[in-house]
Scaffold this motif. Structure first.
Motif, mmCIF file in Angstrom:
data_model
loop_
_atom_site.group_PDB
_atom_site.id
_atom_site.type_symbol
_atom_site.label_atom_id
_atom_site.label_comp_id
_atom_site.label_asym_id
_atom_site.label_seq_id
_atom_site.Cartn_x
_atom_site.Cartn_y
_atom_site.Cartn_z
ATOM 1 N N ARG A 69 0.824 -1.211 0.000
ATOM 2 C CA ARG A 69 0.000 0.000 0.000
ATOM 3 C C ARG A 69 0.860 1.264 0.000
ATOM 4 N NH1 ARG A 69 -4.742 -1.754 4.291
ATOM 5 N NH2 ARG A 69 -5.913 -3.079 2.847
ATOM 6 N N ASN A 74 -2.709 3.321 -4.851
ATOM 7 C CA ASN A 74 -3.983 3.093 -5.536
ATOM 8 C C ASN A 74 -4.553 1.696 -5.293
ATOM 9 O OD1 ASN A 74 -1.891 1.946 -7.060
ATOM 10 N ND2 ASN A 74 -3.057 2.099 -8.959
ATOM 11 N N ILE A 75 -3.888 0.872 -4.482
ATOM 12 C CA ILE A 75 -4.452 -0.444 -4.171
ATOM 13 C C ILE A 75 -5.744 -0.228 -3.383
ATOM 14 C CG2 ILE A 75 -4.166 -2.557 -2.803
ATOM 15 C CD1 ILE A 75 -1.181 -2.459 -3.428
ATOM 16 N N PRO A 76 -6.851 -0.794 -3.874
ATOM 17 C CA PRO A 76 -8.114 -0.648 -3.140
ATOM 18 C C PRO A 76 -7.997 -1.229 -1.728
ATOM 19 C CG PRO A 76 -8.523 -1.430 -5.362
ATOM 20 C CD PRO A 76 -7.033 -1.497 -5.150
ATOM 21 N N LEU A 77 -8.684 -0.624 -0.793
ATOM 22 C CA LEU A 77 -8.577 -1.034 0.606
ATOM 23 C C LEU A 77 -9.219 -2.392 0.888
ATOM 24 C CD1 LEU A 77 -9.128 2.396 2.373
ATOM 25 C CD2 LEU A 77 -6.968 1.202 1.908
ATOM 26 N N ASN A 78 -9.950 -2.941 -0.086
ATOM 27 C CA ASN A 78 -10.526 -4.274 0.101
ATOM 28 C C ASN A 78 -9.618 -5.370 -0.457
ATOM 29 O OD1 ASN A 78 -10.954 -3.784 -2.669
ATOM 30 N ND2 ASN A 78 -12.804 -5.044 -2.668
ATOM 31 N N MET A 79 -8.382 -5.011 -0.846
ATOM 32 C CA MET A 79 -7.419 -5.980 -1.376
ATOM 33 C C MET A 79 -6.231 -6.108 -0.437
ATOM 34 S SD MET A 79 -7.176 -5.239 -5.433
ATOM 35 C CE MET A 79 -8.580 -5.390 -6.499
ATOM 36 N N ASP A 95 -9.033 -9.803 -3.660
ATOM 37 C CA ASP A 95 -10.097 -8.987 -3.074
ATOM 38 C C ASP A 95 -10.975 -9.876 -2.199
ATOM 39 O OD1 ASP A 95 -11.996 -10.285 -4.728
ATOM 40 O OD2 ASP A 95 -12.100 -8.622 -6.137
ATOM 41 N N TYR A 101 -5.447 -10.650 -8.443
ATOM 42 C CA TYR A 101 -4.989 -9.596 -9.351
ATOM 43 C C TYR A 101 -3.471 -9.504 -9.331
ATOM 44 C CZ TYR A 101 -9.828 -8.045 -8.861
ATOM 45 O OH TYR A 101 -11.201 -7.990 -8.839
ATOM 46 N N CYS A 103 -0.248 -6.928 -9.584
ATOM 47 C CA CYS A 103 -0.021 -5.527 -9.243
ATOM 48 C C CYS A 103 1.453 -5.201 -9.449
ATOM 49 C CB CYS A 103 -0.411 -5.289 -7.780
ATOM 50 S SG CYS A 103 -0.071 -3.616 -7.197
#
Length: 134
Positions: A69, A74-79, A95, A101, A103
Motif C-alpha cells: 500500500r 492506488n491499491i483498493p482497501l478491500n485488497m 479482493d 490480481y 499488481c
C-alpha cells in the motif's frame, strides 16, 4: 518506508490470528484465503511466496500488504497481498470476493485468476520438480 527499511527494523513482528490480521488491515479475507492460512502457509514456490500469518514480515499478509500500500497507494482497501513474487515490487492481490490480481508499476492492477486455488495450481504446475518443497 520500503522493504529494506521495514525488514531492517529490530522490532519483533507478532503472530496474529486471522481475525487480528483482518482487523489490522480493516477488511475481511476471502474464504479460500482463510482456509489456506489454516494449512501450512506461508508457503514458498519457485516463482512466488504465498503469504500467511507469520512472525517474519516478508511472509506475513499484514506486513506485506502495508508495504504494498505504501508502494502503490492506488491499491483498493478491500485488497491484500496474497503473494510476493520477489522481484521489483510485483505482488499478487486478492479482493474479498476471492479474485486474484497482478499488481506492478508497469501494469497497474489487473485481474489474473478467478480464485486462489487456480493461482496456487498454476504455481504448483510450473515449479520444477527439484525446487518443490515438501
Amino acid at each position: 518506508m520500503g522493504l529494506f527499511n521495514f525488514f531492517s527494523k529490530k522490532t519483533k513482528h507478532p503472530i496474529l490470528t486471522i481475525q487480528d490480521a483482518e482487523r489490522k488491515l480493516r477488511l475481511t479475507f476471502a474464504d479460500d484465503y482463510k482456509n489456506i492460512v489454516k494449512q501450512k502457509f506461508p508457503k514458498e514456490y519457485c516463482y512466488a511466496t504465498i503469504m500467511g500469518i507469520s512472525d517474519k514480515p516478508f511472509l506475513d499478509v499484514v506486513a506485506m500488504t502495508k508495504i504494498a500500500r505504501e508502494e502503490y497507494p492506488n491499491i483498493p482497501l478491500n485488497m491484500y497481498v496474497v503473494a510476493n513474487l520477489g522481484i521489483d515490487y510485483f505482488y499478487m492481490l486478492q479482493d474479498q470476493s476471492g479474485v486474484i490480481y497482478e499488481c506492478h508499476a508497469s501494469i497497474g492492477i489487473r485481474k489474473a485468476y478467478n480464485n486462489l486455488a487456480t493461482y496456487i495450481q498454476y504455481l504448483e504446475d510450473n515449479t520444477p520438480p527439484l525446487m518443490k518443497k515438501k
